[in-house]
Write a protein that holds these residues in place. Structure first.
Motif, PDB file in Angstrom:
ATOM      1  N   LYS A 242      51.133  29.921  45.784  1.00 11.38           N
ATOM      2  CA  LYS A 242      51.953  31.133  46.192  1.00 11.38           C
ATOM      3  C   LYS A 242      51.355  32.574  46.002  1.00 11.38           C
ATOM      4  O   LYS A 242      51.720  33.768  46.345  1.00 11.38           O
ATOM      5  N   LEU A 243      50.328  32.486  45.167  1.00 16.26           N
ATOM      6  CA  LEU A 243      49.577  33.892  44.484  1.00 16.26           C
ATOM      7  C   LEU A 243      48.340  34.087  45.375  1.00 16.26           C
ATOM      8  O   LEU A 243      47.631  33.341  45.797  1.00 16.26           O
ATOM      9  N   ASN A 244      48.495  35.324  45.690  1.00 18.59           N
ATOM     10  CA  ASN A 244      47.241  36.028  46.750  1.00 18.59           C
ATOM     11  C   ASN A 244      46.269  36.224  45.720  1.00 18.59           C
ATOM     12  O   ASN A 244      46.235  36.420  44.702  1.00 18.59           O
ATOM     13  N   ASP A 245      45.017  36.677  46.475  1.00 23.55           N
ATOM     14  CA  ASP A 245      43.902  36.958  45.837  1.00 23.55           C
ATOM     15  C   ASP A 245      44.161  38.247  44.771  1.00 23.55           C
ATOM     16  O   ASP A 245      43.629  38.801  43.850  1.00 23.55           O
ATOM     17  N   ARG A 246      44.828  39.191  45.327  1.00 21.20           N
ATOM     18  CA  ARG A 246      45.346  40.230  44.512  1.00 21.20           C
ATOM     19  C   ARG A 246      45.972  40.234  43.326  1.00 21.20           C
ATOM     20  O   ARG A 246      45.632  40.540  42.119  1.00 21.20           O
ATOM     21  N   ILE A 247      47.062  39.052  43.427  1.00 22.82           N
ATOM     22  CA  ILE A 247      47.504  38.653  42.054  1.00 22.82           C
ATOM     23  C   ILE A 247      46.573  37.979  41.141  1.00 22.82           C
ATOM     24  O   ILE A 247      46.595  38.348  39.783  1.00 22.82           O
TER      25      ILE A 247
END
Length: 595
Positions: free
Chosen positions: A233-238
């Motif tokens: 669920k987590l993108n690169d920014r996160i």
């Protein structure tokens, strides 16, 4: 399968496992107010779709406990299922533990999935049932065994909330939490409540209804954070932000094994009101019980958050004002129902920049439906709007700039003088509290009488709180404070009013079978003058939408009350008017006129 067939399958499984009674609450693993599709086990086994209730299935009986908000809906949805409605807080209706103590024999077994029962509820069952010689099995997810097409856990993507919205970095928040941990003598802190985790790590998700939160658990250490979440669920920014904050990722359900592995020398801080029973039972190290430090921290909004929240309320006020204009000018020209009005208001909110979703289940109630206080329409109960009655709307929007919660009651056509008297009393009640000045150290229950006085003067009352804290793009009902005249420990509202808290002010009058009236604004707690008497406090109103003057009887109001309402309506016109069409603006001018 029908509900009856599902219950039969459950009973067969219970018989195999020698289970006398099986308990199915309305909850996810985090005691969230709303839950995702995967967690709607109680709805699956009973057919009741309300947001609150607990089912108990025995071999020769099946019951559902819910409160007065849902009696009508429950009676409709339970018909023909074999499930009995148990009306909570009515007459001699037994509590769940009283019922279980009565129907389960000594030596019998009560089972449930301890992940969906709070720590406090589990402990209550231990005491009440243990004294009767009844065994408890807390690791039985029997619904999963019979729910063949059960929806999977949400895999919807999360998003990072920038500091221009949060006003604080992850690192700064962790520093504050670790300082609080040290004050408690704790070396580790386990957090199971989603809004606390999302606030701490500046993330939001799409895993449960209405509240934009992320299914997760967290263990905060002095040198890092263990986060239990679906990493997909987590993108690169996160991921980059988490790396900077020393957040280590683990599979969502591994928390139950990992918490068992905490060294015996560790001292673990837990919040007994914010943890499920199964997780609590897996802890073997030293425990310190106290409220999550994040609860108070996130309730006291910083300046960035407050500025954003105020901007969100302008957007929301535009949507609600356009909605009021539409309803009052079209209810007698086209078919508008409770449900179709919700669709219209949601569309008006969605037209505002930064809108994400409604902030809670919309409560749009016409005439006698509004007397049910927290009625939400369904296909079976939906009715068209007509003249000569009140139409109550308790709704809210979730924006990047924050969450809103507003109630307006519209007068459709004309109503009699007695109804205007009641409507005016509610408006007076709302404004009495909103213009309060008080000394620092007051609690919500010190001020609640200010709202109730105009209604108590009529020998009437409303049997709920007057207001609750509001989270920033999180839970719209947020502890640790609120307005009510008595303390309810389970509400976790026992804290003095602090600067920066955002709280609703929503008194009402509800006459069974006739009508309901509620008017709600949101308030920010502000500091005023400080002198030899102490620190004075007051409220800033941040909700801006017309209060329907068709329901006001000016003769029922004092001069100062009329002056307050006139000033408020002048602000509504100045703040909302520029965002309307010319036709809407001329209408608003009439509905914000001085009285």
């Amino acid at each position: 399968m029908t509900v009856s067939e599902r219950i039969a399958s459950l009973r067969a499984l219970m018989a195999e496992k020698s289970i006398s009674a099986y308990v199915v609450p309305t909850a996810d693993f985090h005691q969230s107010e709303y839950v995702g599709e995967h967690f709607k086990a109680r709805q699956y086994i009973t057919g009741f779709s309300g947001s609150y209730g607990t089912a108990v299935i025995c071999q020769d009986d099946a019951c559902l406990w819910t409160d007065g908000r849902y009696f009508f809906q429950a009676e409709q949805e339970l018909a023909g299922t074999g499930v009995r409605l148990m009306k909570m807080f009515v007459g001699d209706t037994p509590t769940i533990t009283e019922y279980l103590s009565d129907v389960v024999p000594s030596g019998g077994t009560v089972a449930f999935d301890g992940r969906v029962l709070s720590m406090g509820e589990g402990q209550e069952y231990e005491v009440a049932l243990g004294s009767k010689g009844i065994q408890i099995h807390y690791s039985e997810d029997l619904i999963n065994a019979i729910w063949q097409d059960r929806p999977a856990l949400s895999d919807k993507p999360a998003f990072f909330l920038e500091e221009r919205y949060t006003g604080a970095s992850i690192a700064s928040k962790l520093e504050r939490v670790r300082k609080a941990m040290a004050e408690y003598g704790a070396t580790v802190h386990a957090i199971a409540s989603l809004d606390d985790i999302c606030w701490l790590l500046n993330v939001r998700g799409d895993d449960i209804d209405y509240f934009p939160l992320l299914l997760s658990y967290a263990i905060v250490r002095m040198d890092g954070v263990e986060l239990y979440v679906n990493e997909k669920k987590l993108n690169d920014r996160i991921l980059n932000e988490f790396k900077k904050a020393k957040v280590t990722l683990h599979p969502y359900n591994d928390i139950y094994q990992d918490i068992q592995k905490l060294d015996a020398s560790e001292t673990l801080l837990i919040d007994p009101m914010k943890m499920n029973y199964a997780l609590y039972k897996n802890i073997s190290c030293n425990i310190v019980e106290a409220a999550n430090p994040t609860i108070l921290m996130k309730a006291m909004k910083n300046d960035t958050e407050l500025d954003n929240i105020k901007a969100a309320h302008i957007k929301d006020g535009v949507a609600v004002t356009k909605f009021m204009y539409w309803v009052k000018n079209h209810y007698d020209k086209e078919v508008i129902t409770e449900l179709s009005s919700i669709d219209k208001l949601t569309a008006l909110r969605a037209a505002q920049d930064g809108y994400i979703r409604d902030s809670f289940e919309p409560l749009c109630a016409y005439k006698d439906h509004a007397a049910m206080m927290h009625y939400s329409p369904c296909e079976e109960s939906d009715v068209p709007l007509k003249g000569g009655a009140f139409f109550l709307n308790d709704t809210g929007g979730g924006y990047y700039e924050g969450s809103t919660d507003i109630t307006r009651t519209f007068v459709l056509g004309s109503v009699d003088r007695q109804m205007k008297k009641y409507f005016t009393a509610v408006v007076r009640a709302m404004m009495n509290l909103s213009r309060a000045k008080f000394l620092y150290g007051c609690y919500g229950y010190n001020l609640d009488v200010l709202a109730r006085e105009p209604i108590w003067d009529l020998d009437l009352d409303y049997q709920c709180g007057t207001g609750h804290g509001v989270g920033y793009l999180a839970n719209v009902h947020e502890p640790p404070t609120g307005f009510r005249w008595y303390v309810v420990p389970s509400k976790n509202e026992h804290h003095q009013l602090e600067e920066g808290m955002v709280i609703t002010d929503e008194p009402g009058i509800y006459e069974d079978g006739q009508f309901g009236i509620r008017i709600e604004n949101e308030l920010i707690v502000r500091k005023g003058v400080k002198n030899k008497y102490g620190q004075f406090m007051h409220f800033e109103t941040i909700t801006f939408a017309p209060i329907d003057l068709d329901g006001i009887d000016p003769e029922e109001m004092s001069r100062s009350e009329r002056e307050w309402l006139n000033r408020y309506h002048q602000e509504v016109y100045e703040k909302i008017g520029p965002h309307l069409t010319e036709e809407e603006r001329q209408w608003l001018k009439q509905y914000t006129r001085a009285i």
